[in-house]
Design a protein around this motif. Structure first.
Motif, PDB file in Angstrom:
ATOM      1  N   GLN A  11       0.843  -1.193   0.000  1.00 14.31           N
ATOM      2  CA  GLN A  11       0.000   0.000   0.000  1.00 14.31           C
ATOM      3  C   GLN A  11       0.883   1.249   0.000  1.00 14.31           C
ATOM      4  OE1 GLN A  11      -2.314  -1.089   3.574  1.00 14.31           O
ATOM      5  NE2 GLN A  11      -4.114  -1.206   2.263  1.00 14.31           N
ATOM      6  N   ASN A  12       0.676   2.086  -0.997  1.00 10.85           N
ATOM      7  CA  ASN A  12       1.407   3.356  -1.110  1.00 10.85           C
ATOM      8  C   ASN A  12       2.922   3.159  -1.169  1.00 10.85           C
ATOM      9  OD1 ASN A  12      -1.060   4.756  -0.969  1.00 10.85           O
ATOM     10  ND2 ASN A  12      -0.966   4.808   1.263  1.00 10.85           N
ATOM     11  N   ILE A  13       3.362   2.111  -1.836  1.00  5.80           N
ATOM     12  CA  ILE A  13       4.800   1.875  -2.006  1.00  5.80           C
ATOM     13  C   ILE A  13       5.240   2.592  -3.288  1.00  5.80           C
ATOM     14  CG2 ILE A  13       6.642   0.164  -2.129  1.00  5.80           C
ATOM     15  CD1 ILE A  13       5.036   0.071   0.448  1.00  5.80           C
ATOM     16  N   THR A  14       5.601   3.845  -3.153  1.00  7.89           N
ATOM     17  CA  THR A  14       5.965   4.665  -4.292  1.00  7.89           C
ATOM     18  C   THR A  14       7.483   4.699  -4.470  1.00  7.89           C
ATOM     19  OG1 THR A  14       6.136   6.667  -2.964  1.00  7.89           O
ATOM     20  CG2 THR A  14       3.956   6.111  -3.834  1.00  7.89           C
ATOM     21  N   THR A  15       7.916   5.348  -5.551  1.00 10.48           N
ATOM     22  CA  THR A  15       9.357   5.521  -5.779  1.00 10.48           C
ATOM     23  C   THR A  15       9.989   6.316  -4.645  1.00 10.48           C
ATOM     24  OG1 THR A  15       9.015   5.486  -8.173  1.00 10.48           O
ATOM     25  CG2 THR A  15      11.088   6.416  -7.381  1.00 10.48           C
ATOM     26  N   THR A  16       9.268   7.307  -4.131  1.00  8.65           N
ATOM     27  CA  THR A  16       9.774   8.098  -3.007  1.00  8.65           C
ATOM     28  C   THR A  16      10.005   7.225  -1.785  1.00  8.65           C
ATOM     29  OG1 THR A  16       8.611  10.066  -3.792  1.00  8.65           O
ATOM     30  CG2 THR A  16       9.292  10.055  -1.487  1.00  8.65           C
ATOM     31  N   VAL A  17       9.081   6.309  -1.532  1.00  4.03           N
ATOM     32  CA  VAL A  17       9.229   5.385  -0.404  1.00  4.03           C
ATOM     33  C   VAL A  17      10.469   4.523  -0.584  1.00  4.03           C
ATOM     34  CG1 VAL A  17       8.212   3.366   0.745  1.00  4.03           C
ATOM     35  CG2 VAL A  17       6.775   5.327   0.154  1.00  4.03           C
TER      36      VAL A  17
END
Length: 417
Positions: free
Chosen positions: A175-181
């Motif tokens: 969940q919400n694993i973005t490039t920023t993360v």
């Protein structure tokens, strides 16, 4: 090289447009731009804080993704485009990209590899069995790693509530694993690794901090320290860390460029290395801004801050350069006066004595990174012929229609002189 590519990259768009025209009219247009008004999924924009090789790698990956999407939407899909999208493999572009995961502790390496699988598509689901098949880990170990990873994700600053949950038996959802993360976790794992601590110490702190003090403060034994040095030496050698960009033969100049790229790529937009230097470095930035009448955007300030910290730390540890890129004949008298004023400020503040080569080094950075104008007046094609030759060959190869049909026709090694 970066400047040449940024001004000539648009030529690729014409060939991408041909792929679109061969498919359905409703397909999105893929564009390449230097200054986007708003980032979009069907657009690649140049990231000036990354190396040329990283930009090219990201470009090819994004074009591949777009072509795969185009193939799914097309009524009469372009077979050559589909073939290229499915078969293209990344080759060794220009230089070897540093793999930061090699610095990580073993469990962090596994956790990061697992995290990356969830970052490919937001809110994606992956079976536990597929992870067990792909990675050398038991089910019990995987449970432990996921618990640790979720704990690390709780400390993410720039994305709300990223996590990995088990939605049903044997199925995990990110969940919400973005490039920023991913980038934040990468920096977190890098900073807590022993290899990174030894890396910083050897290159930027060894003359100021006694080895015994460093090992004690980082809880590193003598055996662990020397074993880490050997491992670090192999990693850097295999990553071409000491490779010359053919701009200069000065070893210190080359090392600084590579150190800057290492720290800037790892920290930019996420954190600040050597935070104990923040106040003095920011005051120096203000001094530079006053001398050259410039105003920095946040991304420019971050880049300049990291550059200055690496520069100052190398000099504080007794490492100076003995050459220059810009001819002293091309440095105007008023520029020389401003640089001298900055040099006096550094001498008074940091207790460092700067020669003309070091001030030339600062001036070169400010010019080539476009903090100040006038680069065309001091650097000519004859000064950096390799940049022109490499980019000319690269653009010629990338913009040929046959590249989309046969990716193996791209002979990356031919880019080397």
């Amino acid at each position: 090289i970066q400047q040449q590519l940024r001004t000539r990259f648009e030529a690729i768009n014409w060939h991408l447009q041909r792929v679109r025209e061969a498919a359905d009219d409703t397909l999105p247009t893929f564009t390449i731009t230097v200054e986007p008004t708003q980032p979009a999924k069907d657009q690649y924009y140049w990231l000036p804080w990354l190396s040329v090789s990283n930009n090219i790698e990201l470009l090819v990956n994004k074009v591949r993704s777009w072509l795969q999407h185009a193939a799914l939407l097309a009524v009469n899909s372009n077979e050559a485009a589909v073939q290229w999208a499915n078969s293209i493999k990344m080759k060794k572009w220009l230089v070897t990209t540093m793999d930061y995961t090699q610095f990580f502790e073993k469990n962090d390496q596994l956790a990061f590899q697992i995290l990356q699988k969830f970052a490919i598509k937001r809110n994606s689901m992956i079976t536990v069995s597929s992870i067990l098949d792909q990675f050398p880990v038991s089910e019990y170990k995987l449970t432990t790693i996921l618990a640790s990873l979720n704990n690390d994700l709780m400390h993410i600053q720039y994305v709300k509530s990223p996590k990995i949950t088990e939605t049903e038996k044997n199925v995990l959802r990110g969940q919400n694993i973005t490039t920023t993360v991913v980038n934040e976790i990468r920096l977190l794992y890098l900073q807590r690794s022993v290899l990174f601590a030894v890396f910083k110490y050897n290159f930027l702190q060894s003359k100021k901090i006694p080895k015994a003090v460093f090992m004690k403060s980082n809880y590193i034994s003598k055996t662990k320290f020397y074993a880490s040095e050997i491992a670090l030496r192999d990693i850097l050698k295999n990553s071409d860390f000491y490779q010359s960009p053919n701009i200069t033969s000065d070893d210190e100049y080359i090392l600084r460029l590579n150190l800057f790229e290492f720290f800037y790529t790892a920290f930019n937009g996420i954190g600040s290395p050597f935070q104990n230097m923040n106040i003095q470095t920011n005051n120096l930035i203000v001094r530079i801004q006053e001398q050259f009448a410039i105003t920095n955007k946040p991304v420019q300030k971050s880049k300049l801050e990291i550059f200055l910290k690496i520069w100052l730390l190398r000099m504080e540890n007794g490492h100076y350069i003995g050459t220059h890129i810009i001819s002293t004949d091309n440095v105007a008298a008023d520029i020389s006066e401003r640089l001298t004023s900055i040099g006096k400020y550094i001498r008074d503040t940091f207790k460092l004595s700067l020669g003309k080569e070091e001030l030339n080094y600062l001036y070169t950075f400010l010019l080539t990174q476009e903090y100040i104008g006038g680069i065309q007046n001091v650097l000519h094609k004859a000064d950096v012929p390799l940049a022109y030759q490499l980019t000319t060959k690269l653009i010629e190869r990338v913009t040929t229609p046959t590249l989309l049909i046969d990716p193996d026709a791209f002979e990356s090694q031919a880019l080397f002189l």
